[in-house]
Scaffold this motif. Structure first.
Motif, PDB file in Angstrom:
ATOM      1  N   MET A   1      57.118  20.702  74.763  1.00 36.23           N
ATOM      2  CA  MET A   1      57.679  21.530  73.709  1.00 36.23           C
ATOM      3  C   MET A   1      57.925  20.651  72.476  1.00 36.23           C
ATOM      4  SD  MET A   1      61.140  23.846  73.639  1.00 36.23           S
ATOM      5  CE  MET A   1      60.550  24.884  74.934  1.00 36.23           C
ATOM      6  N   GLN A   2      57.560  21.173  71.350  1.00 33.44           N
ATOM      7  CA  GLN A   2      57.734  20.471  70.071  1.00 33.44           C
ATOM      8  C   GLN A   2      58.975  21.024  69.369  1.00 33.44           C
ATOM      9  OE1 GLN A   2      55.555  18.107  68.704  1.00 33.44           O
ATOM     10  NE2 GLN A   2      56.908  17.889  66.964  1.00 33.44           N
ATOM     11  N   ALA A   3      59.735  20.164  68.710  1.00 32.46           N
ATOM     12  CA  ALA A   3      60.884  20.595  67.909  1.00 32.46           C
ATOM     13  C   ALA A   3      60.682  20.104  66.482  1.00 32.46           C
ATOM     14  CB  ALA A   3      62.177  20.047  68.492  1.00 32.46           C
ATOM     15  N   TYR A   4      60.783  21.029  65.534  1.00 38.15           N
ATOM     16  CA  TYR A   4      60.531  20.727  64.131  1.00 38.15           C
ATOM     17  C   TYR A   4      61.817  20.680  63.330  1.00 38.15           C
ATOM     18  CZ  TYR A   4      55.827  22.271  65.434  1.00 38.15           C
ATOM     19  OH  TYR A   4      54.614  22.418  66.042  1.00 38.15           O
ATOM     20  N   THR A   5      61.808  19.912  62.250  1.00 38.04           N
ATOM     21  CA  THR A   5      62.926  19.914  61.313  1.00 38.04           C
ATOM     22  C   THR A   5      62.807  21.143  60.423  1.00 38.04           C
ATOM     23  OG1 THR A   5      61.738  18.708  59.592  1.00 38.04           O
ATOM     24  CG2 THR A   5      62.936  17.379  61.230  1.00 38.04           C
ATOM     25  N   VAL A   6      63.873  21.455  59.728  1.00 37.97           N
ATOM     26  CA  VAL A   6      63.856  22.572  58.780  1.00 37.97           C
ATOM     27  C   VAL A   6      62.775  22.331  57.724  1.00 37.97           C
ATOM     28  CG1 VAL A   6      65.193  23.720  56.963  1.00 37.97           C
ATOM     29  CG2 VAL A   6      66.249  23.235  59.177  1.00 37.97           C
ATOM     30  N   GLU A   7      62.666  21.088  57.271  1.00 33.45           N
ATOM     31  CA  GLU A   7      61.666  20.755  56.250  1.00 33.45           C
ATOM     32  C   GLU A   7      60.248  20.973  56.769  1.00 33.45           C
ATOM     33  OE1 GLU A   7      64.315  18.886  57.051  1.00 33.45           O
ATOM     34  OE2 GLU A   7      65.467  19.024  55.180  1.00 33.45           O
ATOM     35  N   GLN A   8      60.004  20.592  58.021  1.00 31.70           N
ATOM     36  CA  GLN A   8      58.675  20.788  58.599  1.00 31.70           C
ATOM     37  C   GLN A   8      58.335  22.272  58.722  1.00 31.70           C
ATOM     38  OE1 GLN A   8      59.460  18.385  62.119  1.00 31.70           O
ATOM     39  NE2 GLN A   8      57.843  16.955  61.521  1.00 31.70           N
ATOM     40  N   VAL A   9      59.308  23.074  59.138  1.00 32.63           N
ATOM     41  CA  VAL A   9      59.086  24.517  59.266  1.00 32.63           C
ATOM     42  C   VAL A   9      58.834  25.131  57.890  1.00 32.63           C
ATOM     43  CG1 VAL A   9      60.167  26.720  59.909  1.00 32.63           C
ATOM     44  CG2 VAL A   9      60.339  24.736  61.427  1.00 32.63           C
ATOM     45  N   ALA A  10      59.570  24.677  56.894  1.00 34.27           N
ATOM     46  CA  ALA A  10      59.358  25.170  55.534  1.00 34.27           C
ATOM     47  C   ALA A  10      57.920  24.886  55.094  1.00 34.27           C
ATOM     48  CB  ALA A  10      60.355  24.529  54.574  1.00 34.27           C
ATOM     49  N   GLU A  11      57.440  23.705  55.423  1.00 32.96           N
ATOM     50  CA  GLU A  11      56.070  23.339  55.056  1.00 32.96           C
ATOM     51  C   GLU A  11      55.050  24.169  55.835  1.00 32.96           C
ATOM     52  OE1 GLU A  11      53.344  19.349  55.220  1.00 32.96           O
ATOM     53  OE2 GLU A  11      55.441  19.111  54.618  1.00 32.96           O
ATOM     54  N   ILE A  12      55.275  24.351  57.126  1.00 32.98           N
ATOM     55  CA  ILE A  12      54.367  25.140  57.964  1.00 32.98           C
ATOM     56  C   ILE A  12      54.263  26.576  57.437  1.00 32.98           C
ATOM     57  CG2 ILE A  12      54.111  26.193  60.261  1.00 32.98           C
ATOM     58  CD1 ILE A  12      55.372  23.546  61.371  1.00 32.98           C
ATOM     59  N   ASP A  18      65.712  26.415  51.679  1.00 37.81           N
ATOM     60  CA  ASP A  18      66.817  27.383  51.619  1.00 37.81           C
ATOM     61  C   ASP A  18      66.466  28.673  52.348  1.00 37.81           C
ATOM     62  OD1 ASP A  18      68.274  25.546  50.196  1.00 37.81           O
ATOM     63  OD2 ASP A  18      67.981  26.512  48.254  1.00 37.81           O
ATOM     64  N   LYS A  19      65.211  29.094  52.238  1.00 45.71           N
ATOM     65  CA  LYS A  19      64.768  30.316  52.919  1.00 45.71           C
ATOM     66  C   LYS A  19      64.804  30.109  54.429  1.00 45.71           C
ATOM     67  CE  LYS A  19      63.090  34.450  53.280  1.00 45.71           C
ATOM     68  NZ  LYS A  19      63.953  35.609  53.016  1.00 45.71           N
ATOM     69  N   VAL A  20      64.410  28.934  54.906  1.00 46.26           N
ATOM     70  CA  VAL A  20      64.466  28.646  56.347  1.00 46.26           C
ATOM     71  C   VAL A  20      65.916  28.711  56.826  1.00 46.26           C
ATOM     72  CG1 VAL A  20      64.015  26.947  58.181  1.00 46.26           C
ATOM     73  CG2 VAL A  20      62.372  27.227  56.308  1.00 46.26           C
ATOM     74  N   TYR A  21      66.841  28.077  56.093  1.00 47.43           N
ATOM     75  CA  TYR A  21      68.256  28.132  56.470  1.00 47.43           C
ATOM     76  C   TYR A  21      68.772  29.566  56.444  1.00 47.43           C
ATOM     77  CZ  TYR A  21      68.966  23.081  56.663  1.00 47.43           C
ATOM     78  OH  TYR A  21      68.920  21.758  57.023  1.00 47.43           O
ATOM     79  N   SER A  22      68.316  30.364  55.491  1.00 43.31           N
ATOM     80  CA  SER A  22      68.716  31.770  55.404  1.00 43.31           C
ATOM     81  C   SER A  22      68.229  32.542  56.633  1.00 43.31           C
ATOM     82  CB  SER A  22      68.144  32.385  54.127  1.00 43.31           C
ATOM     83  OG  SER A  22      68.394  33.767  54.093  1.00 43.31           O
ATOM     84  N   ARG A  28      67.192  35.684  62.254  1.00 35.65           N
ATOM     85  CA  ARG A  28      65.769  36.059  62.344  1.00 35.65           C
ATOM     86  C   ARG A  28      64.923  34.918  62.901  1.00 35.65           C
ATOM     87  NH1 ARG A  28      63.317  38.346  57.243  1.00 35.65           N
ATOM     88  NH2 ARG A  28      61.673  38.826  58.721  1.00 35.65           N
ATOM     89  N   LEU A  29      65.370  33.683  62.658  1.00 35.36           N
ATOM     90  CA  LEU A  29      64.685  32.494  63.174  1.00 35.36           C
ATOM     91  C   LEU A  29      65.684  31.726  64.035  1.00 35.36           C
ATOM     92  CD1 LEU A  29      62.291  30.509  63.253  1.00 35.36           C
ATOM     93  CD2 LEU A  29      63.158  29.512  61.130  1.00 35.36           C
ATOM     94  N   ARG A  30      65.378  31.603  65.312  1.00 33.37           N
ATOM     95  CA  ARG A  30      66.277  30.887  66.214  1.00 33.37           C
ATOM     96  C   ARG A  30      66.115  29.391  66.029  1.00 33.37           C
ATOM     97  NH1 ARG A  30      64.578  32.498  71.707  1.00 33.37           N
ATOM     98  NH2 ARG A  30      66.219  31.082  72.332  1.00 33.37           N
ATOM     99  N   SER A  31      67.165  28.656  66.375  1.00 35.81           N
ATOM    100  CA  SER A  31      67.126  27.205  66.283  1.00 35.81           C
ATOM    101  C   SER A  31      68.101  26.613  67.287  1.00 35.81           C
ATOM    102  CB  SER A  31      67.481  26.750  64.862  1.00 35.81           C
ATOM    103  OG  SER A  31      68.828  27.051  64.574  1.00 35.81           O
TER     104      SER A  31
END
Length: 56
Positions: A1-12, A18-22, A28-31
């Protein structure tokens, strides 16, 4: 299983941090939290994308 940072998810997803944190805040997005760090697993990301595909 891979775990991404907020920044990586924003890029993906090609959205801002800010939208990822929202999305996380609204549930809507689990973490997961590891200490003070927030991580999004590949499963969380797949579930979020699937939820977008289900909506008309």
């Amino acid at each position: 299983m891979q775990a991404y940072t907020v920044e990586q998810v924003a890029e993906i997803l090609q959205i801002g941090r800010d939208k990822v944190y929202s999305l996380i805040r609204t549930g809507r997005l689990r973490s997961i939290k590891i200490g003070k760090l927030r991580r999004i697993t590949d499963r969380h990301l797949a579930e979020f994308i699937a939820s977008l595909e289900e909506k008309p």
